[in-house]
Design a protein around this motif. Structure first.
Motif, mmCIF file in Angstrom:
data_model
loop_
_atom_site.group_PDB
_atom_site.id
_atom_site.type_symbol
_atom_site.label_atom_id
_atom_site.label_comp_id
_atom_site.label_asym_id
_atom_site.label_seq_id
_atom_site.Cartn_x
_atom_site.Cartn_y
_atom_site.Cartn_z
ATOM 1 N N UNK A 1 0.792 -1.223 0.000
ATOM 2 C CA UNK A 1 0.000 0.000 0.000
ATOM 3 C C UNK A 1 0.825 1.274 0.000
ATOM 4 N N UNK A 2 2.010 1.216 -0.572
ATOM 5 C CA UNK A 2 2.875 2.393 -0.673
ATOM 6 C C UNK A 2 2.960 2.827 -2.142
ATOM 7 N N UNK A 3 3.439 4.026 -2.424
ATOM 8 C CA UNK A 3 3.539 4.482 -3.818
ATOM 9 C C UNK A 3 4.411 3.562 -4.670
ATOM 10 N N UNK A 4 4.194 3.595 -5.990
ATOM 11 C CA UNK A 4 4.974 2.767 -6.921
ATOM 12 C C UNK A 4 6.468 3.061 -6.819
ATOM 13 N N UNK A 5 6.797 4.294 -6.466
ATOM 14 C CA UNK A 5 8.210 4.672 -6.354
ATOM 15 C C UNK A 5 8.878 4.016 -5.160
ATOM 16 N N UNK A 6 8.093 3.388 -4.278
ATOM 17 C CA UNK A 6 8.613 2.605 -3.140
ATOM 18 C C UNK A 6 9.631 3.412 -2.324
ATOM 19 N N UNK A 7 10.835 2.858 -2.107
ATOM 20 C CA UNK A 7 11.814 3.524 -1.235
ATOM 21 C C UNK A 7 12.892 4.261 -2.024
ATOM 22 N N UNK A 8 13.657 3.529 -2.812
ATOM 23 C CA UNK A 8 14.829 4.137 -3.450
ATOM 24 C C UNK A 8 14.455 5.074 -4.591
ATOM 25 N N UNK A 9 13.411 4.746 -5.343
ATOM 26 C CA UNK A 9 12.969 5.672 -6.392
ATOM 27 C C UNK A 9 12.417 6.953 -5.766
ATOM 28 N N UNK A 10 11.740 6.820 -4.638
ATOM 29 C CA UNK A 10 11.225 8.008 -3.946
ATOM 30 C C UNK A 10 12.372 8.915 -3.517
ATOM 31 N N UNK A 11 13.431 8.322 -2.963
ATOM 32 C CA UNK A 11 14.584 9.128 -2.536
ATOM 33 C C UNK A 11 15.208 9.831 -3.740
ATOM 34 N N UNK A 12 15.285 9.151 -4.889
ATOM 35 C CA UNK A 12 15.816 9.780 -6.101
ATOM 36 C C UNK A 12 14.991 10.993 -6.501
ATOM 37 N N UNK A 13 13.677 10.876 -6.384
ATOM 38 C CA UNK A 13 12.795 11.984 -6.769
ATOM 39 C C UNK A 13 12.897 13.140 -5.783
ATOM 40 N N UNK A 14 12.873 12.831 -4.498
ATOM 41 C CA UNK A 14 12.930 13.865 -3.461
ATOM 42 C C UNK A 14 14.305 14.517 -3.418
ATOM 43 N N UNK A 15 15.353 13.720 -3.625
ATOM 44 C CA UNK A 15 16.722 14.217 -3.540
ATOM 45 C C UNK A 15 17.411 13.674 -2.305
ATOM 46 N N UNK A 16 18.504 12.968 -2.521
ATOM 47 C CA UNK A 16 19.223 12.355 -1.397
ATOM 48 C C UNK A 16 19.704 13.416 -0.415
ATOM 49 N N UNK A 17 20.103 14.590 -0.931
ATOM 50 C CA UNK A 17 20.601 15.646 -0.048
ATOM 51 C C UNK A 17 19.524 16.129 0.918
ATOM 52 N N UNK A 18 18.280 16.162 0.440
ATOM 53 C CA UNK A 18 17.165 16.564 1.316
ATOM 54 C C UNK A 18 17.006 15.577 2.461
ATOM 55 N N UNK A 19 17.025 14.297 2.125
ATOM 56 C CA UNK A 19 16.876 13.266 3.153
ATOM 57 C C UNK A 19 18.039 13.308 4.146
ATOM 58 N N UNK A 20 19.253 13.466 3.630
ATOM 59 C CA UNK A 20 20.434 13.500 4.495
ATOM 60 C C UNK A 20 20.378 14.698 5.436
ATOM 61 N N UNK A 21 19.916 15.833 4.911
ATOM 62 C CA UNK A 21 19.797 17.045 5.748
ATOM 63 C C UNK A 21 18.898 16.788 6.956
ATOM 64 N N UNK A 22 17.736 16.155 6.701
ATOM 65 C CA UNK A 22 16.796 15.893 7.801
ATOM 66 C C UNK A 22 17.363 14.824 8.737
ATOM 67 N N UNK A 23 17.971 13.776 8.162
ATOM 68 C CA UNK A 23 18.535 12.700 8.993
ATOM 69 C C UNK A 23 19.633 13.237 9.897
ATOM 70 N N UNK A 24 20.521 14.083 9.345
ATOM 71 C CA UNK A 24 21.587 14.680 10.171
ATOM 72 C C UNK A 24 20.992 15.567 11.263
ATOM 73 N N UNK A 25 19.933 16.309 10.896
ATOM 74 C CA UNK A 25 19.274 17.163 11.884
ATOM 75 C C UNK A 25 18.674 16.355 13.015
ATOM 76 N N UNK A 26 18.125 15.196 12.691
ATOM 77 C CA UNK A 26 17.552 14.332 13.720
ATOM 78 C C UNK A 26 18.645 13.722 14.604
ATOM 79 N N UNK A 27 19.741 13.347 13.978
ATOM 80 C CA UNK A 27 20.842 12.775 14.763
ATOM 81 C C UNK A 27 21.364 13.790 15.782
ATOM 82 N N UNK A 28 21.470 15.049 15.346
ATOM 83 C CA UNK A 28 21.972 16.103 16.237
ATOM 84 C C UNK A 28 20.895 16.579 17.220
ATOM 85 N N UNK A 29 19.649 16.654 16.712
ATOM 86 C CA UNK A 29 18.593 17.293 17.500
ATOM 87 C C UNK A 29 17.856 16.383 18.455
#
Length: 796
Positions: free
Chosen positions: A244-272
């Protein structure tokens, strides 16, 4: 106090700012979009002799951003003409104009120092009482309003739209330390009713709710894929539509959103979030670090987890970090779910798998169950808000707690223990209090387990909705394998399609006729609507194909006549029939909408007569109806041929609207009669309301039309000349021309020697004859077979 939003100022015109501006324009609000003044001229501006003082230069950044947004696909705006509701300016010359705004939304770069400077500037011009919000995905809200006036702080909070704002429904509202309760209440209601959002009030914690859970889920998978030695194709196969998830699943979704965007939030969570028990998961795996160093960020850089080379799409091997041809992923566990239609019913089977897929699901769901249980009460006090956020912000069909319910609370705990993961103590308290599920249905309403009271409470905000899943069994009046009729109350019943992809076959047609019979006998009106992914992808072409291949033309003729007669019953029943389309509403689904007394369409309705794609013309009254609608316009326009041609082209070009608003242009929806609702969750309730209004106004059964003006040879000649030239210019194939000429014959009313008034039945007979003749064509059968096997049209 009464508050209304007539004008919004959006400060910051990047991808998010322009998207937010477009969505406010979508709902009829006047928008002022501002951005900074450029610091230097472009080469083109210098050649034109422009200076930094030129207005066009000073507004260049905001104008370029908005124009890029308007050209993007999918479009951020329901109709291009709505862009006229947006005016542009810059923050140096035009900031004073925000004094006229009812709501000011800051959408500048994610840096606290810059945001605070912008707020200082805004406060100089903002009138007291005006809403002021920040669209941030992670900066703590309480830092932003420091040093601002009391009135500013009382009317300030975070409002986090998800990108793209038109399509993703999540709207997080994050109060600051002094945010007035009235402001929160207003934004909560406005977001749901006017913006069409799922509104979630979140606590001021790192990444709020949606991104906190969503980024954890992706990061957890990043670590899991290496631990289990899986390929990215395998993970995308397991995390897409099957659960029940989008066709883009996990890795295609990250490609569309941008890996840098995901990394920015992940780093922020690690620090915050230093006290987060799952903090190690937010550390970046080595393969992510390598991709960041190589700037393999996804679609924006031309390569990420996937890379397109010529016509081939290559996949990244996470061991060698080299691109290779894709490997097909298949798992025995997935084969076991092929007969299970609904994702929510698949989870028990998936976690029981004996292969790598089963192991993957057990590990990934255990990680998610642990994480979401431990986030309460940190990020929210209410578990349903986590599910709402994941469904509306990440396109999940079911939230984590709904999935846990589906596998069973005890089974979920068993998965957690097998992975040595912890879960929150409130889960044990819940079971001890006799509550064995996170959700229950009571009196047609969804209830959730409330931790503080240890009891089931009604999820708020449902009073404006009718949720068919909640009433299907208790309010069922009649059903067969393809349709269900439910009593909506107040004398209105609803017909819901339950066939695969909501195709219209014999069972659905039986359901329509039965619903009209019941409504005429015992009720006041009928709604035809469902809450599936799409309203209907059209007639059951598989059935048509089999009859045509077997040359059972008498049976096929009867089937098409049944479809036509049923559409005419929708039009000429003794009770009002309101159709509520949404999503894909194609072919027969579109024809049904065209025969309703009223259409209550979701804004996201992609509707059109697409039968040309399978080698036929609309045969369920659609061709007739387009001729009739053209006839009704003749008295308003002297150039009758031009009017008819517009309706003809809508069918011949298989035009599909990209929103309900565009469907007014193609003649599918009718101005002054049909309406559009932005929040799809309200659609069935709104359709019921309009059925009641029609009934209580003294609904009278319409009289069958005998006054349809057709133009005969005059129009037919024009169409035939047009299709000849189109074929000669290689714009259409020989078979395209044959289909178009059949449609031309129907819409012209045949080869009558002069303009004539005819009956609807006359046109229906022409339509059916043309449809049947095309079903005898080999190339039509090839087109239908290709659509059935490949899911896309064949050009032959």
């Amino acid at each position: 106090m009464k508050r209304s939003i007539n004008k919004v100022a959006v400060v910051g015109s990047g991808i998010m700012g322009s998207g937010i501006a477009c969505h406010f324009a979508n709902i009829g609000v006047e928008v002022l979009l501002l951005d900074i003044v450029p610091k230097e001229l472009t080469e083109a501006e210098t050649k034109k002799g422009l200076t930094l003082e030129s207005k066009v230069v000073r507004n260049r950044i905001v104008n370029d951003h908005l124009q890029n947004a308007l050209k993007s696909k999918p479009s951020p705006i329901y109709h291009q003409k709505f862009a006229s509701r947006i005016s542009i300016g810059n923050t140096t010359d035009d900031m004073s104009k925000i004094a006229d705004a009812d709501w000011i939304i800051e959408v500048v770069v994610e840096r606290l120092d810059i945001k605070k400077l912008v707020f200082e500037q805004i406060e100089k011009y903002r009138k007291p009482g005006t809403l002021i919000t920040s669209n941030t995905s992670g900066i703590p809200i309480h830092f932003m309003s420091e040093g601002r006036s009391e009135d500013f702080q009382q009317h300030f909070c975070g409002t986090h739209f998800f990108n793209p704002p038109r399509y993703l429904k999540l709207f997080e509202i994050i109060p600051g330390p002094k945010t007035d309760g009235e402001v929160l209440s207003f934004l909560n209601g406005y977001g749901e009713k006017f913006l069409g959002k799922t509104t979630v009030v979140a606590k001021d914690t790192p990444a709020f709710i949606g991104n906190r859970i969503g980024i954890f889920g992706i990061q957890h998978l990043f670590h899991l894929v290496k631990e289990m030695g899986m390929t990215i194709e395998e993970v995308d196969k397991l995390t897409g539509p099957v659960i029940g998830r989008p066709k883009s699943a996990t890795f295609r979704t990250v490609d569309v959103v941008g890996l840098d965007t995901l990394v920015h939030v992940a780093n922020g969570l690690y620090e915050g979030a230093p006290n987060d028990e799952a903090r190690p998961w937010f550390q970046l795996p080595d393969f992510i670090k390598t991709m960041m160093e190589n700037k393999w960020l996804g679609s924006k850089t031309g390569q990420g987890f996937y890379k397109k080379v010529d016509k081939d799409i290559l996949s990244l091997d996470l061991d060698t970090m080299e691109y290779r041809p894709q490997k097909k992923a298949s798992f025995a566990t997935l084969e076991l779910t092929k007969t299970i239609d609904k994702p929510i019913d698949r989870f028990k089977v998936l976690i029981g798998g004996k292969d790598k897929a089963g192991e993957f699901y057990r590990k990934s769901f255990a990680g998610m169950f642990s994480y979401v249980s431990n986030r309460i009460p940190e990020i929210t006090d209410d578990l349903y808000k986590i599910d709402d956020a994941m469904k509306a912000g990440f396109g999940w069909e079911n939230g984590p707690f709904e999935i846990w319910d589906a596998v069973g609370i005890e089974k979920g705990i068993e998965l957690l223990k097998a992975e040595n993961l912890t879960y929150a103590s409130w889960i044990d308290d819940m079971l001890a209090s006799g509550n064995t599920s996170f959700y229950t249905i009571k009196d047609g309403a969804t209830c959730y387990y409330d931790i503080s009271s240890k009891s089931q409470k009604k999820v708020p905000g449902q009073d404006a909705f009718i949720i068919l899943n909640n009433i299907r069994e208790t309010k069922k009046v009649w059903s067969n394998s393809g349709a269900v009729i439910e009593d909506l109350g107040d004398g209105i019943i609803n017909l819901e399609f339950r066939s695969k992809m909501n195709t219209i076959g014999g069972d659905v047609l039986t359901g329509i006729n039965k619903a009209i019979d019941l409504a005429e006998k015992d009720f006041q009106g009928l709604v035809i609507g469902n809450q599936g992914a799409n309203f209907s992808v059209g007639a059951n072409i598989g059935m048509i194909f089999m009859m045509a291949v077997e040359q059972e033309y008498d049976e096929l003729n009867m089937a098409i006549k049944l479809f036509q007669d049923t559409m005419m019953r929708v039009r000429y029943s003794g009770i009002p029939v309101v159709v509520a389309p949404h999503g894909m509403t194609l072919g027969g689904g579109c024809e049904m909408s065209m025969h309703a007394d009223k259409v209550v369409a979701a804004a996201e309705t992609y509707i059109g007569l697409v039968e040309f794609g399978v080698g036929v013309i609309p045969g369920g009254g659609g061709s007739k109806e387009m001729a009739l609608r053209a006839s009704d316009q003749f008295h308003k326009n002297d150039v009758e041929l031009n009017v008819l041609q517009e309706y003809f082209l809508s069918v011949a070009m298989a035009k599909v609207s990209t929103s309900a608003y565009e469907a007014f242009d193609t003649g599918i929806l009718q101005k002054g009669k049909d309406i559009v609702v932005v929040n799809q969750s309200r659609q069935i309730a709104e359709a019921k309301k309009h059925a009641l209004i029609l009934a209580e106004a003294g609904y009278t059964k319409p009289i069958r039309r005998k006054d349809v003006k057709v133009l005969g040879k005059q129009a037919l000649g024009m169409f035939l000349v047009g299709t000849d030239s189109m074929e000669a210019g290689h714009y259409i194939s020989e078979h395209d021309k044959k289909i178009a000429n059949k449609l031309a014959y129907v819409m012209a009313g045949g080869d009558l020697s002069e303009a004539t008034l005819v009956t609807e039945q006359y046109l229906l007979d022409l339509e059916r004859e043309a449809f049947l003749s095309l079903c005898t064509e080999r190339k039509t059968l090839e087109r239908i077979q290709f659509m059935l096997t490949k899911g896309k049209p064949l050009r032959n």
